[in-house]
Motif scaffolding. Structure first.
Motif, PDB file in Angstrom:
ATOM      1  N   SER A   1      -7.653  15.057 -12.477  1.00  0.00           N
ATOM      2  CA  SER A   1      -6.215  15.006 -12.209  1.00  0.00           C
ATOM      3  C   SER A   1      -5.536  16.345 -12.433  1.00  0.00           C
ATOM      4  CB  SER A   1      -5.549  13.927 -13.061  1.00  0.00           C
ATOM      5  OG  SER A   1      -5.725  14.190 -14.446  1.00  0.00           O
ATOM      6  N   GLY A   2      -6.141  17.211 -13.268  1.00  0.00           N
ATOM      7  CA  GLY A   2      -5.586  18.537 -13.457  1.00  0.00           C
ATOM      8  C   GLY A   2      -6.076  19.541 -12.440  1.00  0.00           C
ATOM      9  N   LEU A   3      -7.012  19.129 -11.608  1.00  0.00           N
ATOM     10  CA  LEU A   3      -7.599  20.026 -10.614  1.00  0.00           C
ATOM     11  C   LEU A   3      -7.145  19.726  -9.197  1.00  0.00           C
ATOM     12  CD1 LEU A   3     -11.336  20.084 -11.810  1.00  0.00           C
ATOM     13  CD2 LEU A   3      -9.422  21.499 -12.590  1.00  0.00           C
ATOM     14  N   ALA A   4      -6.848  18.462  -8.913  1.00  0.00           N
ATOM     15  CA  ALA A   4      -6.572  18.081  -7.530  1.00  0.00           C
ATOM     16  C   ALA A   4      -5.661  16.870  -7.484  1.00  0.00           C
ATOM     17  CB  ALA A   4      -7.885  17.772  -6.808  1.00  0.00           C
ATOM     18  N   ALA A   5      -4.903  16.779  -6.399  1.00  0.00           N
ATOM     19  CA  ALA A   5      -4.062  15.614  -6.130  1.00  0.00           C
ATOM     20  C   ALA A   5      -4.375  15.121  -4.727  1.00  0.00           C
ATOM     21  CB  ALA A   5      -2.585  15.963  -6.250  1.00  0.00           C
ATOM     22  N   CYS A   6      -4.271  13.800  -4.536  1.00  0.00           N
ATOM     23  CA  CYS A   6      -4.674  13.213  -3.260  1.00  0.00           C
ATOM     24  C   CYS A   6      -3.712  12.092  -2.885  1.00  0.00           C
ATOM     25  CB  CYS A   6      -6.102  12.678  -3.361  1.00  0.00           C
ATOM     26  SG  CYS A   6      -6.679  11.792  -1.908  1.00  0.00           S
ATOM     27  N   ARG A   7      -3.140  12.159  -1.711  1.00  0.00           N
ATOM     28  CA  ARG A   7      -2.381  11.035  -1.143  1.00  0.00           C
ATOM     29  C   ARG A   7      -3.261  10.422  -0.065  1.00  0.00           C
ATOM     30  NH1 ARG A   7       2.800   9.237   0.808  1.00  0.00           N
ATOM     31  NH2 ARG A   7       2.468   6.973   0.784  1.00  0.00           N
ATOM     32  N   MET A   8      -3.925   9.343  -0.405  1.00  0.00           N
ATOM     33  CA  MET A   8      -4.958   8.800   0.471  1.00  0.00           C
ATOM     34  C   MET A   8      -4.392   8.173   1.735  1.00  0.00           C
ATOM     35  SD  MET A   8      -7.566   7.113  -2.334  1.00  0.00           S
ATOM     36  CE  MET A   8      -8.657   6.457  -1.060  1.00  0.00           C
ATOM     37  N   TYR A   9      -3.290   7.429   1.615  1.00  0.00           N
ATOM     38  CA  TYR A   9      -2.752   6.705   2.764  1.00  0.00           C
ATOM     39  C   TYR A   9      -1.237   6.890   2.810  1.00  0.00           C
ATOM     40  CZ  TYR A   9      -7.313   4.486   2.278  1.00  0.00           C
ATOM     41  OH  TYR A   9      -8.658   4.260   2.139  1.00  0.00           O
ATOM     42  N   GLU A  10      -0.712   6.951   4.019  1.00  0.00           N
ATOM     43  CA  GLU A  10       0.712   7.194   4.194  1.00  0.00           C
ATOM     44  C   GLU A  10       1.551   5.928   4.176  1.00  0.00           C
ATOM     45  OE1 GLU A  10       2.198  10.150   4.335  1.00  0.00           O
ATOM     46  OE2 GLU A  10       0.264  11.128   4.029  1.00  0.00           O
ATOM     47  N   ASN A  11       0.960   4.785   4.485  1.00  0.00           N
ATOM     48  CA  ASN A  11       1.738   3.550   4.594  1.00  0.00           C
ATOM     49  C   ASN A  11       0.839   2.352   4.327  1.00  0.00           C
ATOM     50  OD1 ASN A  11       0.331   3.075   7.137  1.00  0.00           O
ATOM     51  ND2 ASN A  11       1.771   4.536   8.060  1.00  0.00           N
ATOM     52  N   TRP A  12       1.447   1.167   4.293  1.00  0.00           N
ATOM     53  CA  TRP A  12       0.698  -0.045   3.986  1.00  0.00           C
ATOM     54  C   TRP A  12      -0.384  -0.352   5.013  1.00  0.00           C
ATOM     55  CZ3 TRP A  12      -1.450  -3.370   1.060  1.00  0.00           C
ATOM     56  CH2 TRP A  12      -1.816  -4.636   1.523  1.00  0.00           C
ATOM     57  N   PRO A  13      -0.141  -0.270   6.331  1.00  0.00           N
ATOM     58  CA  PRO A  13      -1.239  -0.559   7.263  1.00  0.00           C
ATOM     59  C   PRO A  13      -2.443   0.351   7.053  1.00  0.00           C
ATOM     60  CG  PRO A  13       0.853  -0.624   8.427  1.00  0.00           C
ATOM     61  CD  PRO A  13       1.138  -0.089   7.051  1.00  0.00           C
ATOM     62  N   GLN A  14      -2.231   1.635   6.796  1.00  0.00           N
ATOM     63  CA  GLN A  14      -3.350   2.535   6.539  1.00  0.00           C
ATOM     64  C   GLN A  14      -4.094   2.137   5.267  1.00  0.00           C
ATOM     65  OE1 GLN A  14      -2.354   6.678   6.453  1.00  0.00           O
ATOM     66  NE2 GLN A  14      -1.529   6.708   8.527  1.00  0.00           N
ATOM     67  N   LEU A  15      -3.339   1.841   4.218  1.00  0.00           N
ATOM     68  CA  LEU A  15      -3.969   1.456   2.948  1.00  0.00           C
ATOM     69  C   LEU A  15      -4.748   0.156   3.112  1.00  0.00           C
ATOM     70  CD1 LEU A  15      -2.309   1.614  -0.537  1.00  0.00           C
ATOM     71  CD2 LEU A  15      -3.538  -0.422   0.160  1.00  0.00           C
ATOM     72  N   ARG A  16      -4.125  -0.819   3.740  1.00  0.00           N
ATOM     73  CA  ARG A  16      -4.776  -2.118   3.952  1.00  0.00           C
ATOM     74  C   ARG A  16      -6.078  -1.940   4.734  1.00  0.00           C
ATOM     75  NH1 ARG A  16      -1.613  -4.964   8.276  1.00  0.00           N
ATOM     76  NH2 ARG A  16      -2.824  -3.431   9.462  1.00  0.00           N
ATOM     77  N   ASP A  17      -6.018  -1.203   5.836  1.00  0.00           N
ATOM     78  CA  ASP A  17      -7.195  -1.042   6.684  1.00  0.00           C
ATOM     79  C   ASP A  17      -8.246  -0.146   6.021  1.00  0.00           C
ATOM     80  OD1 ASP A  17      -5.899  -2.629   8.491  1.00  0.00           O
ATOM     81  OD2 ASP A  17      -5.269  -0.991   9.793  1.00  0.00           O
ATOM     82  N   GLY A  18      -7.800   0.843   5.230  1.00  0.00           N
ATOM     83  CA  GLY A  18      -8.742   1.704   4.542  1.00  0.00           C
ATOM     84  C   GLY A  18      -9.587   0.946   3.534  1.00  0.00           C
ATOM     85  N   TYR A  19      -8.949   0.070   2.761  1.00  0.00           N
ATOM     86  CA  TYR A  19      -9.705  -0.734   1.802  1.00  0.00           C
ATOM     87  C   TYR A  19     -10.514  -1.823   2.502  1.00  0.00           C
ATOM     88  CZ  TYR A  19      -7.768   1.377  -2.381  1.00  0.00           C
ATOM     89  OH  TYR A  19      -7.458   2.260  -3.379  1.00  0.00           O
ATOM     90  N   THR A  20      -9.955  -2.379   3.546  1.00  0.00           N
ATOM     91  CA  THR A  20     -10.647  -3.448   4.265  1.00  0.00           C
ATOM     92  C   THR A  20     -11.969  -2.965   4.845  1.00  0.00           C
ATOM     93  OG1 THR A  20      -8.576  -4.596   4.815  1.00  0.00           O
ATOM     94  CG2 THR A  20     -10.476  -5.059   6.198  1.00  0.00           C
ATOM     95  N   LYS A  21     -12.007  -1.734   5.326  1.00  0.00           N
ATOM     96  CA  LYS A  21     -13.229  -1.253   5.976  1.00  0.00           C
ATOM     97  C   LYS A  21     -14.392  -1.106   4.998  1.00  0.00           C
ATOM     98  CE  LYS A  21     -12.431   3.752   5.596  1.00  0.00           C
ATOM     99  NZ  LYS A  21     -13.299   3.941   4.436  1.00  0.00           N
ATOM    100  N   SER A  22     -14.100  -0.963   3.687  1.00  0.00           N
ATOM    101  CA  SER A  22     -15.174  -0.611   2.762  1.00  0.00           C
ATOM    102  C   SER A  22     -15.396  -1.576   1.604  1.00  0.00           C
ATOM    103  CB  SER A  22     -14.912   0.784   2.182  1.00  0.00           C
ATOM    104  OG  SER A  22     -13.657   0.835   1.520  1.00  0.00           O
ATOM    105  N   LEU A  23     -14.475  -2.477   1.338  1.00  0.00           N
ATOM    106  CA  LEU A  23     -14.646  -3.340   0.165  1.00  0.00           C
ATOM    107  C   LEU A  23     -15.886  -4.200   0.267  1.00  0.00           C
ATOM    108  CD1 LEU A  23     -11.018  -4.413  -0.787  1.00  0.00           C
ATOM    109  CD2 LEU A  23     -12.671  -3.260  -2.253  1.00  0.00           C
ATOM    110  N   TRP A  24     -16.234  -4.637   1.458  1.00  0.00           N
ATOM    111  CA  TRP A  24     -17.441  -5.465   1.592  1.00  0.00           C
ATOM    112  C   TRP A  24     -18.684  -4.698   1.133  1.00  0.00           C
ATOM    113  CZ3 TRP A  24     -21.556  -3.860   4.490  1.00  0.00           C
ATOM    114  CH2 TRP A  24     -21.324  -2.830   5.402  1.00  0.00           C
TER     115      TRP A  24
END
Length: 376
Positions: A251-274
């Motif tokens: 956390s002191g080395l890098a910051a990351c905004r993985m998804y810009e909105n709910w559809p991106q977040l939902r689909d990003g987790y959906t593709k890999s949780l299985w």
């Protein structure tokens, strides 16, 4: 009833204590201050339709200090939004930067592993350390030098310095902190570093540092060509080849905004949780346990109060607060936001359960995709 709730509370106390031990004793914390490495380092940047958010990442790479022998290789993976033009505009004629044009993944390969495979193959042959960085990551000035230094100090083949996850929306705050919370709560970090078992492995592909020789021994990304969670599978491949892995608070080395909105977040987790859980039965057991441990206590507390059972209500409330405490410990250990987000931790776990169910449902229907490519 009270005995069952007491058993639940004791289990939560043990898990929260484990979070505290992991966070306070075993979690590596690379120094973010001035540090220098003399070995040649290649930073590898896979890019697919990243024009809108690439500039801060690339500028932070160009501003790296403490790595005099740094080379940056970016690969445009069939982008349609002018990603390559952004690389050229930001990098200019900087001789440290090489821009590659990727080729379509062959049968049996997913897009991200294939892009990383191409990058590793074109990295400076003299580079002894490879640093994979995603386009949504912004690095501190000494991040690469500090991460490579920690890799060598740990005696590891692969180091995953987990970035601070930037949260801005309610959906972000509900879901994103679960990443760090899950491995701090359930993964024994010290045992993970010492054990050769591939099943004891975790990694985050946003910012990943590997020893070049160890990466090659493990088969590189060719060993994880068809894996959705290529970061975790690469860590397992490293262990299978006799290497060691380590996690760190980045956390002191890098910051990351993985998804810009709910559809991106939902689909990003959906593709890999299985892929995180494997067999659906295993996923059902894990999700049921998480719901029992973290979502049930506040409901039991309310029901017990209504039923006139104050002892049970007090125990269940204690269980809820232990879950909140674990979330707070995780947030403070990884640069996250603790309050008031931790108070709705039961809701976060419910959302995780729903995303997992959605992931398996869409996979069964062969409807999982990411960035325009099928993933199952």
């Amino acid at each position: 009833m009270s005995a069952a709730v007491l058993a639940l509370v004791l289990a939560l106390a043990a898990l929260t204590a484990h979070t505290a031990v992991n966070a306070g004793r075993w979690l590596r914390r690379p120094a973010g201050g001035p540090v220098e490495v003399t070995e040649p380092v290649a930073v590898l940047l896979p890019l697919r339709d990243e024009a809108a958010r690439l500039t801060p990442c690339l500028r932070s790479l160009l501003a790296q200090r403490g790595v005099p022998r740094l080379r940056i290789v970016a690969l445009d993976d069939s982008s349609t939004d002018g990603t390559a033009d952004v690389v050229r505009a930001v990098a200019g004629d900087d001789p440290r930067v090489t821009l590659l044009t990727g080729v379509t993944p062959p049968p049996g390969w997913l897009g991200k592993p294939h892009a990383c495979h191409q990058l590793a193959g074109r990295a400076d042959p003299a580079a002894t350390a490879l640093v994979f960085v995603d386009a949504d990551v912004v690095l501190a000035p000494y991040a690469v030098a500090a991460a490579v230094t920690e890799l060598r100090a740990a005696g590891a083949t692969l180091l995953s310095p987990y970035p601070r996850i930037v949260v801005r929306t309610a959906a972000d705050r509900l879901v994103q902190p679960l990443l760090q919370w899950l491995w701090l709560t359930f993964l024994p970090l010290r045992a993970m570093e010492r054990s050769p078992r591939p099943s004891l492995a975790a990694a985050g592909g946003q910012f990943l540092v590997v020893d070049r020789a160890g990466y090659d021994r493990a088969g590189g990304h060719a060993a994880v060509a068809d894996k959705v969670l290529e970061d975790i599978e690469l860590a397992r491949a490293v262990k299978r080849s006799g290497g060691r892995i380590a996690l760190a608070d980045g956390s002191g080395l890098a910051a990351c905004r993985m998804y810009e909105n709910w559809p991106q977040l939902r689909d990003g987790y959906t593709k890999s949780l299985w892929a995180s859980f494997g067999h659906p039965a295993a996923a059902a057991v894990v999700v049921a346990l998480l719901l029992l441990l973290y979502a049930a206590p506040p409901l039991v507390a309310v029901a017990a109060l209504v039923a006139g059972a104050p002892v049970v209500a007090a125990l269940a409330t204690g269980g809820y607060l232990l879950g909140v405490a674990g979330r707070v410990l995780s947030a403070r250990a990884t640069g996250g936001r603790a309050w008031p987000d931790a108070l709705v931790h039961p809701v976060s776990v419910v959302v995780l359960g729903w995303l997992t169910l959605r992931s398996y449902h869409l996979r069964k229907r062969r409807r999982l995709s990411w960035r325009g490519r099928p993933v199952s």
